[in-house]
Design a protein around this motif. Structure first.
Motif, PDB file in Angstrom:
ATOM      1  N   ARG A 129      -8.726   3.822   6.100  1.00  0.00           N
ATOM      2  CA  ARG A 129      -7.733   4.232   4.641  1.00  0.00           C
ATOM      3  C   ARG A 129      -8.005   5.589   5.282  1.00  0.00           C
ATOM      4  N   CYS A 130      -6.200   6.222   4.740  1.00  0.00           N
ATOM      5  CA  CYS A 130      -6.409   7.212   4.533  1.00  0.00           C
ATOM      6  C   CYS A 130      -6.140   7.839   3.687  1.00  0.00           C
ATOM      7  N   ASN A 131      -6.946   9.617   3.438  1.00  0.00           N
ATOM      8  CA  ASN A 131      -7.704   9.783   2.291  1.00  0.00           C
ATOM      9  C   ASN A 131      -6.542  10.407   1.359  1.00  0.00           C
ATOM     10  N   LYS A 132      -5.352  10.854   1.867  1.00  0.00           N
ATOM     11  CA  LYS A 132      -4.325  11.678   0.958  1.00  0.00           C
ATOM     12  C   LYS A 132      -3.675  10.461   0.479  1.00  0.00           C
ATOM     13  N   ASP A 133      -3.097   9.701   0.897  1.00  0.00           N
ATOM     14  CA  ASP A 133      -1.948   8.684   0.020  1.00  0.00           C
ATOM     15  C   ASP A 133      -3.373   7.159  -0.610  1.00  0.00           C
ATOM     16  N   TYR A 134      -4.020   6.274   0.200  1.00  0.00           N
ATOM     17  CA  TYR A 134      -5.183   5.538   0.138  1.00  0.00           C
ATOM     18  C   TYR A 134      -4.258   4.523   0.426  1.00  0.00           C
ATOM     19  N   THR A 135      -3.526   4.797   1.435  1.00  0.00           N
ATOM     20  CA  THR A 135      -3.056   3.273   2.202  1.00  0.00           C
ATOM     21  C   THR A 135      -4.044   3.071   3.589  1.00  0.00           C
ATOM     22  N   TYR A 136      -4.119   1.773   3.537  1.00  0.00           N
ATOM     23  CA  TYR A 136      -5.196   0.620   4.615  1.00  0.00           C
ATOM     24  C   TYR A 136      -4.458   1.014   5.869  1.00  0.00           C
ATOM     25  N   THR A 137      -4.678   0.843   7.320  1.00  0.00           N
ATOM     26  CA  THR A 137      -4.430   0.686   8.160  1.00  0.00           C
ATOM     27  C   THR A 137      -4.802  -0.189   9.252  1.00  0.00           C
ATOM     28  N   MET A 138      -5.071   0.156  10.203  1.00  0.00           N
ATOM     29  CA  MET A 138      -6.016  -0.587  11.656  1.00  0.00           C
ATOM     30  C   MET A 138      -5.329   0.886  12.096  1.00  0.00           C
ATOM     31  N   SER A 139      -4.789   1.818  12.275  1.00  0.00           N
ATOM     32  CA  SER A 139      -4.737   2.741  13.008  1.00  0.00           C
ATOM     33  C   SER A 139      -6.030   4.368  12.992  1.00  0.00           C
ATOM     34  N   GLU A 140      -5.733   5.308  14.039  1.00  0.00           N
ATOM     35  CA  GLU A 140      -6.695   6.495  14.088  1.00  0.00           C
ATOM     36  C   GLU A 140      -5.680   7.257  13.198  1.00  0.00           C
TER      37      GLU A 140
END
Length: 56
Positions: A7-18
């Protein structure tokens, strides 16, 4: 290959990448680490939460 959702801390999107695909920030794994009753680092985590300076 073991992969976990991140998860990205800035915009809270979920992904599988770094890196976040929308903003480029570094992502992290939002799952807490497993609890172990034989944890040799618990003293350091407690001191870190209290704000006590560690003396090594």
């Amino acid at each position: 290959m073991k992969s976990k959702i991140r998860r990205c801390n800035k915009d809270y999107t979920y992904t599988m990448s770094e890196r976040c695909p929308t903003c480029g920030e570094k992502t992290f794994i939002p799952i807490p680490p497993r609890f172990s009753p034989v944890d040799k680092y618990v003293k350091y985590r407690i001191e870190l939460k209290k704000g006590v300076k560690l003396s090594c």
